[in-house]
Design an enzyme around this catalytic site. Structure first.
Site, mmCIF file in Angstrom:
data_model
loop_
_atom_site.group_PDB
_atom_site.id
_atom_site.type_symbol
_atom_site.label_atom_id
_atom_site.label_comp_id
_atom_site.label_asym_id
_atom_site.label_seq_id
_atom_site.Cartn_x
_atom_site.Cartn_y
_atom_site.Cartn_z
ATOM 1 C CG ASP A 1 -0.278 -0.044 2.527
ATOM 2 O OD1 ASP A 1 0.945 0.118 2.555
ATOM 3 O OD2 ASP A 1 -0.965 -0.240 3.538
ATOM 4 N N GLY B 1 0.998 3.838 1.952
ATOM 5 C CA GLY B 1 1.295 4.499 3.217
ATOM 6 C C GLY B 1 0.301 5.583 3.566
ATOM 7 N N GLY B 2 -0.641 5.858 2.653
ATOM 8 C CA GLY B 2 -1.602 6.925 2.893
ATOM 9 C C GLY B 2 -2.418 6.732 4.153
ATOM 10 C CG ASP C 1 -5.359 6.955 -0.819
ATOM 11 O OD1 ASP C 1 -4.278 6.551 -0.334
ATOM 12 O OD2 ASP C 1 -6.452 6.493 -0.471
ATOM 13 C CD GLN D 1 -9.979 7.496 0.067
ATOM 14 O OE1 GLN D 1 -10.988 7.598 0.770
ATOM 15 N NE2 GLN D 1 -8.961 6.703 0.412
ATOM 16 N N GLY E 1 -10.819 4.284 2.138
ATOM 17 C CA GLY E 1 -11.605 5.102 3.041
ATOM 18 C C GLY E 1 -12.787 4.389 3.657
ATOM 19 C CG ASP F 1 -5.676 -5.171 2.982
ATOM 20 O OD1 ASP F 1 -5.066 -4.809 4.006
ATOM 21 O OD2 ASP F 1 -6.381 -4.390 2.297
ATOM 22 C CB CYS G 1 -10.499 -26.385 10.583
ATOM 23 S SG CYS G 1 -9.078 -25.452 9.967
ATOM 24 C CB CYS H 1 -5.477 -25.305 9.544
ATOM 25 S SG CYS H 1 -5.798 -25.223 11.324
ATOM 26 C CB CYS I 1 -7.857 -28.000 13.110
ATOM 27 S SG CYS I 1 -8.535 -26.399 13.633
ATOM 28 C CG HIS J 1 -7.729 -22.031 13.239
ATOM 29 N ND1 HIS J 1 -8.361 -23.138 12.717
ATOM 30 C CD2 HIS J 1 -8.716 -21.140 13.560
ATOM 31 C CE1 HIS J 1 -9.665 -22.940 12.727
ATOM 32 N NE2 HIS J 1 -9.914 -21.736 13.244
#
Length: 368
Positions: free
Chosen positions: A91, A93-94, A144, A186, A213, A263, A301, A303, A306, A332
């Protein structure tokens, strides 16, 4: 970078696509685990890969402060530095800069204090591009201004115009052809400003677009509205990224409205505080009722955690303040998210996303 839209569900705006980058193929919709400082907290790159992660995110602001983009470039770029051979997104850094208490924003950029040395630093579109080019991620973001919530319309309008000017400057400053630069929409919660920003960014012809935003305190209902009236202005043949959104219910609502990429730090942050995600909602493993619970975190699960450990064991690890508690819980939670995204992709392919969403939320929300 090449994006291919493979399917759009008939009864919703849910999309199934493939994103080809220099470091691998990403199947969308996808969730990107966050490794802020070029590291996933409490997880090795191999463990991250084994959860099903296809792409991870790192943070320009934090890496600029330390160790510095020049050192990362000297190490061979972010992929070599952190030993991750898959796609990476950084990203701009905004969000981090504008969430600082003592920043000073001008028409040209932002002034802020180094969190360690206290020296004043200036970040503008050209500098944000130079830092991200040195880091060498596959996908980078335009610089931004992240508009806070709530804010008045006058400020939001001025800020949105600033983001558009900065997007043009980022495009001019960006030189690496092996990186895809995404523009960021935005406009706060104002429908006309979101439409204006989206339309003008599309005219600039970025290879991908993000909605920024959001997840700044507006709540799920406003989040749904923002996505609903912004996504239709974004081109079908470009990936759509909703920044910083990470609760399962938020992701499902946004996939339904046409978003491809997500994300958030939630999976690993919650894991470190003993909060784990299951198909029947979140559980808090420090609760005494798990002291003698010899079931896996989630019996359904697959993973590593688990397959090998019980709730009672993780309860013990947290009480004993063992580092392994964060490791196993993070494995997990990240696996839970990536498995959910795989199920979402299958549901879209089979024209049953609405049914999947309803079934998932019926079980998940009842247990919250």
């Amino acid at each position: 970078m090449k994006f291919t839209l493979k399917k759009r569900e008939r009864n919703t705006s849910a999309r199934r696509g493939t994103l080809v980058t220099p470091h691998g193929v990403i199947e969308t919709p996808i969730f990107m685990p966050v490794g802020t400082h070029a590291a996933m907290k409490a997880m090795t790159p191999t463990q991250v890969r084994e959860t099903g992660a296809q792409i991870i995110l790192s943070n320009t602001y934090h890496l600029h402060l330390r160790p510095g983009e020049d050192l990362v470039a000297k190490a061979g770029g972010l992929h070599a530095f952190m030993a991750w051979d898959g796609p990476i997104l950084t990203d701009s850094g905004g969000f981090q800069v504008f969430s600082l208490p003592n920043k000073r924003i001008t028409d040209d950029g932002a002034y802020f204090r180094h969190e360690i040395t206290g020296e004043e630093i200036f970040l503008d579109p050209a500098r944000a591009m130079a830092i991200q080019e040195a880091l060498g991620a596959d996908i980078i973001m335009a610089f931004d201004e992240c508009i806070p919530y709530p804010c008045d319309r006058k400020y939001a309008a001025i800020s949105t115009r600033k983001t558009l000017r900065w997007a043009e400057l980022c495009k001019k400053a960006h030189t690496r052809k092996d990186q895809a630069l995404f523009g960021i929409v935005q406009g706060s919660v104002f429908e006309d400003l979101r439409a204006l920003c989206a339309k003008e960014l599309v005219q600039m012809d970025f290879p991908g677009y993000a909605i920024g935003g959001v997840s700044v305190g507006e709540g799920l209902e406003l989040l749904k509205r923002v996505v609903e009236y912004t996504a239709p202005f974004l081109p079908d043949d470009k990936p759509r990224y909703l920044m910083g959104v990470g609760l399962p219910e938020d992701i499902l609502e946004s996939v339904e409205r046409g978003i491809d990429m997500f994300d958030c730090v939630i999976p690993t942050r919650y894991a470190r505080s003993a909060t784990l995600f299951t198909n029947r909602g979140r559980i808090r493993l420090t609760n005494r009722k798990y002291r003698r619970d010899f079931y896996p975190v989630d019996p359904n699960c697959s993973c590593y955690t688990c397959r090998n450990f019980t709730r009672a064991y993780l309860h013990h690890l947290f009480n004993a303040n063992e580092v392994l508690s964060a490791i196993l819980s993070s494995i997990h939670n990240v696996h839970f998210y990536l498995n959910m995204m795989a199920e979402i992709r299958r549901a879209i392919e089979e024209e049953r996303f609405s049914e999947y969403k309803r079934t998932f939320l019926d079980s998940y929300l009842k247990g919250k």
